[in-house]
Design a protein around this motif. Sequence first.
Motif, mmCIF file in Angstrom:
data_model
loop_
_atom_site.group_PDB
_atom_site.id
_atom_site.type_symbol
_atom_site.label_atom_id
_atom_site.label_comp_id
_atom_site.label_asym_id
_atom_site.label_seq_id
_atom_site.Cartn_x
_atom_site.Cartn_y
_atom_site.Cartn_z
ATOM 1 N N GLN A 118 9.875 5.398 18.764
ATOM 2 C CA GLN A 118 9.146 6.155 17.746
ATOM 3 C C GLN A 118 9.806 6.019 16.377
ATOM 4 O OE1 GLN A 118 9.011 10.056 19.510
ATOM 5 N NE2 GLN A 118 6.993 9.699 20.403
ATOM 6 N N LEU A 119 11.110 5.875 16.328
ATOM 7 C CA LEU A 119 11.817 5.715 15.061
ATOM 8 C C LEU A 119 11.526 4.373 14.409
ATOM 9 C CD1 LEU A 119 15.284 7.270 15.966
ATOM 10 C CD2 LEU A 119 13.496 8.257 14.512
ATOM 11 N N ARG A 120 10.978 3.442 15.155
ATOM 12 C CA ARG A 120 10.709 2.105 14.640
ATOM 13 C C ARG A 120 9.226 1.850 14.372
ATOM 14 N NH1 ARG A 120 15.096 -1.143 14.880
ATOM 15 N NH2 ARG A 120 16.863 -0.354 16.032
ATOM 16 N N ILE A 121 8.405 2.875 14.568
ATOM 17 C CA ILE A 121 6.969 2.773 14.329
ATOM 18 C C ILE A 121 6.588 3.781 13.253
ATOM 19 C CG2 ILE A 121 4.662 3.047 15.360
ATOM 20 C CD1 ILE A 121 6.178 0.634 16.457
ATOM 21 N N ASP A 122 5.832 3.324 12.262
ATOM 22 C CA ASP A 122 5.363 4.212 11.209
ATOM 23 C C ASP A 122 4.375 5.219 11.790
ATOM 24 O OD1 ASP A 122 4.958 4.918 8.317
ATOM 25 O OD2 ASP A 122 2.918 4.281 8.832
ATOM 26 N N PHE A 123 4.625 6.482 11.545
ATOM 27 C CA PHE A 123 3.830 7.564 12.120
ATOM 28 C C PHE A 123 2.356 7.455 11.741
ATOM 29 C CE2 PHE A 123 2.013 11.854 11.726
ATOM 30 C CZ PHE A 123 2.115 12.274 13.043
ATOM 31 N N MET A 124 2.061 7.181 10.471
ATOM 32 C CA MET A 124 0.679 7.206 10.001
ATOM 33 C C MET A 124 -0.091 5.950 10.410
ATOM 34 S SD MET A 124 -0.976 7.614 6.157
ATOM 35 C CE MET A 124 0.614 7.864 5.506
ATOM 36 N N THR A 125 0.480 4.776 10.171
ATOM 37 C CA THR A 125 -0.259 3.533 10.372
ATOM 38 C C THR A 125 -0.081 2.940 11.767
ATOM 39 O OG1 THR A 125 1.568 2.174 9.571
ATOM 40 C CG2 THR A 125 -0.062 2.949 7.928
ATOM 41 N N LYS A 126 0.935 3.380 12.467
ATOM 42 C CA LYS A 126 1.301 2.856 13.790
ATOM 43 C C LYS A 126 1.761 1.397 13.730
ATOM 44 C CE LYS A 126 0.058 6.766 15.656
ATOM 45 N NZ LYS A 126 0.609 7.816 14.841
ATOM 46 N N LEU A 127 2.078 0.925 12.536
ATOM 47 C CA LEU A 127 2.680 -0.401 12.380
ATOM 48 C C LEU A 127 4.192 -0.276 12.530
ATOM 49 C CD1 LEU A 127 0.811 -1.808 9.236
ATOM 50 C CD2 LEU A 127 0.575 -2.617 11.590
ATOM 51 N N PRO A 128 4.861 -1.347 12.917
ATOM 52 C CA PRO A 128 6.325 -1.316 12.882
ATOM 53 C C PRO A 128 6.783 -0.965 11.466
ATOM 54 C CG PRO A 128 5.546 -3.314 13.943
ATOM 55 C CD PRO A 128 4.348 -2.641 13.347
ATOM 56 N N ASN A 129 7.912 -0.262 11.351
ATOM 57 C CA ASN A 129 8.371 0.190 10.039
ATOM 58 C C ASN A 129 9.568 -0.623 9.540
ATOM 59 O OD1 ASN A 129 10.667 1.174 11.356
ATOM 60 N ND2 ASN A 129 9.975 3.286 11.321
ATOM 61 N N TYR A 130 10.140 -0.159 8.454
ATOM 62 C CA TYR A 130 11.279 -0.817 7.805
ATOM 63 C C TYR A 130 12.421 -1.066 8.792
ATOM 64 C CZ TYR A 130 15.598 -1.029 5.117
ATOM 65 O OH TYR A 130 16.829 -1.387 4.647
ATOM 66 N N HIS A 131 12.735 -0.084 9.611
ATOM 67 C CA HIS A 131 13.852 -0.221 10.550
ATOM 68 C C HIS A 131 13.584 -1.330 11.564
ATOM 69 C CE1 HIS A 131 15.696 3.304 8.840
ATOM 70 N NE2 HIS A 131 14.572 3.959 8.999
ATOM 71 N N GLU A 132 12.337 -1.431 12.009
ATOM 72 C CA GLU A 132 11.967 -2.501 12.950
ATOM 73 C C GLU A 132 12.015 -3.858 12.253
ATOM 74 O OE1 GLU A 132 10.589 -3.834 16.810
ATOM 75 O OE2 GLU A 132 11.689 -2.118 16.070
ATOM 76 N N LEU A 133 11.595 -3.908 10.989
ATOM 77 C CA LEU A 133 11.670 -5.153 10.214
ATOM 78 C C LEU A 133 13.108 -5.654 10.149
ATOM 79 C CD1 LEU A 133 10.672 -7.313 8.131
ATOM 80 C CD2 LEU A 133 11.022 -5.559 6.370
ATOM 81 N N ILE A 134 14.020 -4.787 9.766
ATOM 82 C CA ILE A 134 15.428 -5.176 9.646
ATOM 83 C C ILE A 134 15.965 -5.615 11.004
ATOM 84 C CG2 ILE A 134 17.744 -4.360 9.047
ATOM 85 C CD1 ILE A 134 15.754 -4.775 6.644
ATOM 86 N N SER A 135 15.648 -4.875 12.031
ATOM 87 C CA SER A 135 16.096 -5.216 13.382
ATOM 88 C C SER A 135 15.549 -6.580 13.811
ATOM 89 C CB SER A 135 15.649 -4.129 14.362
ATOM 90 O OG SER A 135 15.987 -4.484 15.682
ATOM 91 N N ASP A 136 14.251 -6.792 13.586
ATOM 92 C CA ASP A 136 13.637 -8.070 13.965
ATOM 93 C C ASP A 136 14.250 -9.238 13.204
ATOM 94 O OD1 ASP A 136 12.004 -6.767 15.756
ATOM 95 O OD2 ASP A 136 10.163 -7.003 14.565
#
Length: 173
Positions: free
Chosen positions: A21-39
């Motif tokens: 949940q910390l890696r998914i944007d709550f509103m859009t359900k897209l991966p978020n900044y943290h997931e981008l950096i991790s990826d």
Amino acid sequence: MSELADDVDKTIELLNKNSKQLRIDFMTKLPNYHELISDLKKLNFTSNDQLFMLFFDVDKFKLINDNYGHKTGDELLTQIAARIKRMKLTHEKFYRYGGDEFVLVVVTDQHDDINHYIHKLDSLFKEPFQATGYNINVEISIGSINVEDVDFCVDEIVKKADESMYENKQNKC
């Protein structure tokens, strides 16, 4: 002992769920900044691979919020994400970077031109969006970077793509 094992299993399951949940944007359900950096940190390149990053935002998003309200602005971001999700993604992954900023990362062994991806992204915004009963025409500013152009440093890639976007935005004015 069995109860303790069950508690540990439940705790691990809860931690895994919260981590996702910390890696998914709550509103859009897209991966978020943290997931981008991790990826980006996990990428494994071969000499045939290309990495493109397209950083884009909604032009005059503040005016959309001011004219139609924040609820409409939020709905617009949700609609943008829904349109993005309908794309047939092969080599691409979208992220919501924050606010009205999004990122498209492409890792491909194809010899594609970055302009192909810019055109593909632009085409998502040709039709107006429907948000809280309003038809809203949206334009975006896109910055792009081919990672061959910079050393592979995650912060540097994001910074260069962001700078490219703002440069393109300035050129529109």
